[in-house]
Design an enzyme around this catalytic site. Sequence first.
Site, mmCIF file in Angstrom:
data_model
loop_
_atom_site.group_PDB
_atom_site.id
_atom_site.type_symbol
_atom_site.label_atom_id
_atom_site.label_comp_id
_atom_site.label_asym_id
_atom_site.label_seq_id
_atom_site.Cartn_x
_atom_site.Cartn_y
_atom_site.Cartn_z
ATOM 1 N N ASP A 48 0.754 -1.179 -0.287
ATOM 2 C CA ASP A 48 0.018 -0.050 0.130
ATOM 3 C C ASP A 48 0.993 1.183 0.001
ATOM 4 O OD1 ASP A 48 -1.986 -1.467 -0.132
ATOM 5 O OD2 ASP A 48 -2.384 -1.397 1.899
ATOM 6 N N GLU A 127 20.720 -33.840 -14.636
ATOM 7 C CA GLU A 127 21.139 -32.404 -14.835
ATOM 8 C C GLU A 127 20.685 -31.469 -13.611
ATOM 9 O OE1 GLU A 127 18.510 -30.888 -18.161
ATOM 10 O OE2 GLU A 127 18.009 -33.263 -17.961
ATOM 11 N N LYS A 129 18.634 -28.561 -11.741
ATOM 12 C CA LYS A 129 17.209 -28.057 -12.004
ATOM 13 C C LYS A 129 17.538 -26.519 -11.859
ATOM 14 C CE LYS A 129 12.631 -28.249 -10.736
ATOM 15 N NZ LYS A 129 12.206 -26.808 -10.348
ATOM 16 N N ASP A 131 16.901 -22.791 -11.155
ATOM 17 C CA ASP A 131 15.630 -21.990 -10.602
ATOM 18 C C ASP A 131 15.676 -20.721 -11.522
ATOM 19 O OD1 ASP A 131 13.949 -21.213 -8.618
ATOM 20 O OD2 ASP A 131 15.196 -20.802 -7.246
ATOM 21 N N TYR A 238 17.043 -27.238 -22.251
ATOM 22 C CA TYR A 238 17.055 -28.802 -21.942
ATOM 23 C C TYR A 238 15.759 -29.481 -22.272
ATOM 24 C CZ TYR A 238 13.957 -26.183 -18.455
ATOM 25 O OH TYR A 238 13.037 -25.580 -17.768
ATOM 26 N N LYS A 302 15.918 -38.005 -15.804
ATOM 27 C CA LYS A 302 15.179 -38.212 -17.119
ATOM 28 C C LYS A 302 15.394 -39.531 -17.492
ATOM 29 C CE LYS A 302 14.860 -33.238 -17.966
ATOM 30 N NZ LYS A 302 15.252 -32.143 -18.944
ATOM 31 N N LYS A 326 14.908 -32.651 -5.209
ATOM 32 C CA LYS A 326 15.030 -31.357 -4.545
ATOM 33 C C LYS A 326 16.262 -31.326 -3.718
ATOM 34 C CE LYS A 326 11.960 -28.867 -6.617
ATOM 35 N NZ LYS A 326 11.078 -28.086 -5.643
ATOM 36 N N CYS A 431 -15.125 -19.826 15.663
ATOM 37 C CA CYS A 431 -14.510 -19.177 14.539
ATOM 38 C C CYS A 431 -14.183 -17.602 14.707
ATOM 39 C CB CYS A 431 -15.577 -19.328 13.331
ATOM 40 S SG CYS A 431 -14.883 -18.209 12.038
ATOM 41 N N CYS A 434 -16.654 -15.658 12.313
ATOM 42 C CA CYS A 434 -18.377 -15.510 12.555
ATOM 43 C C CYS A 434 -18.762 -15.872 13.938
ATOM 44 C CB CYS A 434 -18.895 -16.367 11.590
ATOM 45 S SG CYS A 434 -18.856 -18.004 11.707
ATOM 46 N N CYS A 455 -14.885 -24.238 11.170
ATOM 47 C CA CYS A 455 -15.872 -23.416 11.570
ATOM 48 C C CYS A 455 -17.176 -24.116 11.205
ATOM 49 C CB CYS A 455 -15.808 -22.162 10.835
ATOM 50 S SG CYS A 455 -17.175 -21.191 10.615
ATOM 51 N N CYS A 461 -20.784 -17.956 7.678
ATOM 52 C CA CYS A 461 -19.280 -17.247 7.937
ATOM 53 C C CYS A 461 -18.752 -16.567 6.675
ATOM 54 C CB CYS A 461 -18.391 -18.602 8.178
ATOM 55 S SG CYS A 461 -16.737 -17.956 8.536
HETATM 56 S S1 IVH Z 1 12.456 -30.855 -17.783
HETATM 57 C C1 IVH Z 1 8.312 -32.213 -19.266
HETATM 58 N N1 IVH Z 1 14.885 -29.971 -17.021
HETATM 59 O O1 IVH Z 1 11.423 -26.833 -13.666
HETATM 60 C C2 IVH Z 1 9.373 -31.795 -18.054
HETATM 61 N N2 IVH Z 1 12.849 -28.637 -16.284
HETATM 62 O O2 IVH Z 1 9.327 -28.320 -11.960
HETATM 63 C C3 IVH Z 1 9.942 -30.588 -18.839
HETATM 64 N N3 IVH Z 1 13.416 -26.771 -14.699
HETATM 65 O O3 IVH Z 1 8.630 -26.175 -15.441
HETATM 66 C C4 IVH Z 1 10.801 -29.838 -17.760
HETATM 67 N N4 IVH Z 1 15.444 -26.971 -14.626
HETATM 68 O O4 IVH Z 1 10.924 -24.594 -15.779
HETATM 69 C C5 IVH Z 1 13.373 -29.835 -16.764
HETATM 70 N N5 IVH Z 1 16.930 -29.211 -16.489
HETATM 71 C C6 IVH Z 1 15.619 -29.125 -16.184
HETATM 72 C C7 IVH Z 1 15.077 -28.132 -15.429
HETATM 73 C C8 IVH Z 1 13.735 -27.984 -15.472
HETATM 74 C C9 IVH Z 1 14.378 -26.439 -14.347
HETATM 75 C C10 IVH Z 1 12.016 -26.154 -14.430
HETATM 76 C C11 IVH Z 1 11.146 -26.087 -15.558
HETATM 77 C C12 IVH Z 1 9.789 -26.675 -15.116
HETATM 78 C C13 IVH Z 1 10.031 -26.831 -13.636
HETATM 79 C C14 IVH Z 1 9.356 -27.996 -13.002
#
Ligand code: IVH
Length: 717
Positions: A48, A127, A129, A131, A238, A302, A326, A431, A434, A455, A461
């Site tokens: 805000d 590979e 992941k 971010d 990827y 994969k 993860k 609650c 309400c 509730c 409510c």
């Molecule tokens: S494969 C059909 N490979 O993670 C699957 N995804 O949680 C296609 N991401 O939406 C995704 N690194 O944005 C794949 N080496 C990687 C990745 C990756 C990051 C992301 C991607 C996806 C999300 C899923």
Amino acid sequence: MLNQRKPVEQMTEAEAAEELAFLAAELSRHDMLYHGKDDPEISDADYDALKRRNDLIEERFPALIREDSPSQKVGAAPSLTFAPVVHARPMLSLDNSFSDEDARAFVAGIYRFLGRLPDGSIAFTVEPKIDGLSMSLRYENRRLVTAATRGDGTTGENVTANVRTIGMIPQRLPAEAPDVVEIRGEIYMAKSDFAALNAEMAAQGRPLYVNPRNTASGSLRQLDAKVTASRRLRFFAYAWGEMSAMPADTQLGMVETFKAWGFPVNPLMQRFFSADELLEHYHHIERERPELDYDIDGVVYKVDQLDLQARLGFRSRSPRWATAHKFPAERAFTRLKGIDIQVGRTGALTPVARLEPITVGGVVVTNATLHNEDYIRGIGNTGEPIREGRDIRIGDMVIVQRAGDVIPQIVDVVMDERPEGTEPYRFPTSCPICGSHAVRDINEKTGKVDAVRRCTGGFVCRAQAVEHLKHFVSRNAFDIEGLGSKQIEFFFESEDETLRIRTAPDIFTLERRQESSLTKLENIDGFGKVSVRKLYEAINARRSIGLHRFIYALGIRHVGETTAKLLARSYGTYEHFGAAMTEAGGFSGDAWNELNSIDGIGEVVARAIVEFYKEPRNLKVLSDLLEEVTPERAEMPVATDSPVAGKTVVFTGSLEKMTRDEAKAKAESLGAKVAGSVSKKTDIVVAGPGAGSKLDKARELGLQTMDEDEWLALIGG
Ligand code: IVH
């Protein structure tokens, strides 16, 4: 964060213009986090304050009001500023694994699904992941034509102009590339570039960006591509979407091809054969993580062979052939300042921890979930003590954990730092909204007391009614642009009958009620002529709506998106569905049995739906709603040319050429419905050796029956 800024009275026009541009981008980013991602970074008060500053500057310099100014929109949704792009193939997400055991189970599950012994003969790639933000790049005749964000997986935003400024992304592909190529990958900001950007911000006395991911996202959603260009975004390829020809037959081969075509690919990607090797590489990447110049939050496994990927296929939102492993969640210590109770759509009372702000894994956390009252008392879901029975009290030093995109939670307390005079937290038994009694139900099946207190106010409510409406207009339901949380609350509270929205049908009568009204919406603070027109347009655009969205929007307990889709596909039209649910009211008979025979719908869900249809108030809302809105016939299954599309199939006995799971997945991919039990509605019964009562019943009913080979011949596979 605003007080370091120059007072508005002392600003020059140039400074004001710059600040307005900044505020427009910043507020639209926060809107996106709040509405689009449900993951706000700043408090409502800070939000805000930003908005007020924007208003103040505009008041002093009205000539500088921008088209994209937050003052010009209702519940600013940045998605409106970019044209929608329907992905040629949906952009899916990944299933998560959180431990070494989960990863091993993933590998074992692949062998099981394919009906193979776990002999180490299947190759997997590993590979990082990344971010960042996923991106789909479409090339036609070797030229980049469209760049689109993921969006809801089906429809993304067209950000082509901005993506063209990213030097790492080729505008052209070499002559050997096929005519249609869709490269998918991740856009990200390097940690070093992020640090440099923040150093610049600090030097200018401006607020710092929170993390590289959000900054990359904000940078990409700029209306002015020059801003994107200045941010030095990067990319890793990827995955792929539509391809007019496949240049390789393995995951690794595809990625190597992308590299040869000029795309950056991740150097840590490798191929292995056993779960042990996958885990070894996972831990290797985990050790490398701090040294990498980009944020990663895990690794992705994969299946390497593309023909096996095709056999494994997809679940509703993710491929069966991949999983994201993860990294463990990050933790930090902070003080618990208070506990608020939120009341949800189904009446659940959820305790939310208000924390002394703390950075956990790069994100500032001020709230965290405390799950339920037992959790606060130190009792787990099955009644056993957790945290060695330590309870959580206001004033405690607590440990906050945040794992990726999961809501932060409080995992423990530091007893040595408990201040004197604290008291055990007393969970409310009524609650807070309400005042109705809040009770813990007894589970009929297990006889156990539910962990969640609810509730009992139902429609009385306010919180439940408002949350119901918010759910109704949310992205995967009616998705009404311009009706965000704030607007819903405003309309709900309105004293004026021509403005009030208490139930979903009221949304659709708003424009009519307004016509003859003296209290015009456009004259109300926060709404303008343009935004009101846009709001009506957005509402009217939903008078015809997909059946699965309609069912999901009703907010029936236990009916999420996947279940809603199943129901829509099974019943086809709303008339059919509504009539069947009413008919199933006695929890017996054909309609009830049919509902229960839908694969993926268990008794708890079936009961919840039928109960919903027994409540007169729901029926009144439904009939009013159907006066305004027409649910469309459910989309027909993808492969309408298949002889089994739209048919209901039951597999019984043992199968020899494929596993039960694979048979089911294959049948569904051809548009068939797979049911668990035989009824009049069944079209085909596929019976293998050992088939018993289901086959007998099929013969009794005179249904079409066949063996596995006949089935395979029928589907041409
Ligand atoms: S494969 C059909 N490979 O993670 C699957 N995804 O949680 C296609 N991401 O939406 C995704 N690194 O944005 C794949 N080496 C990687 C990745 C990756 C990051 C992301 C991607 C996806 C999300 C899923």
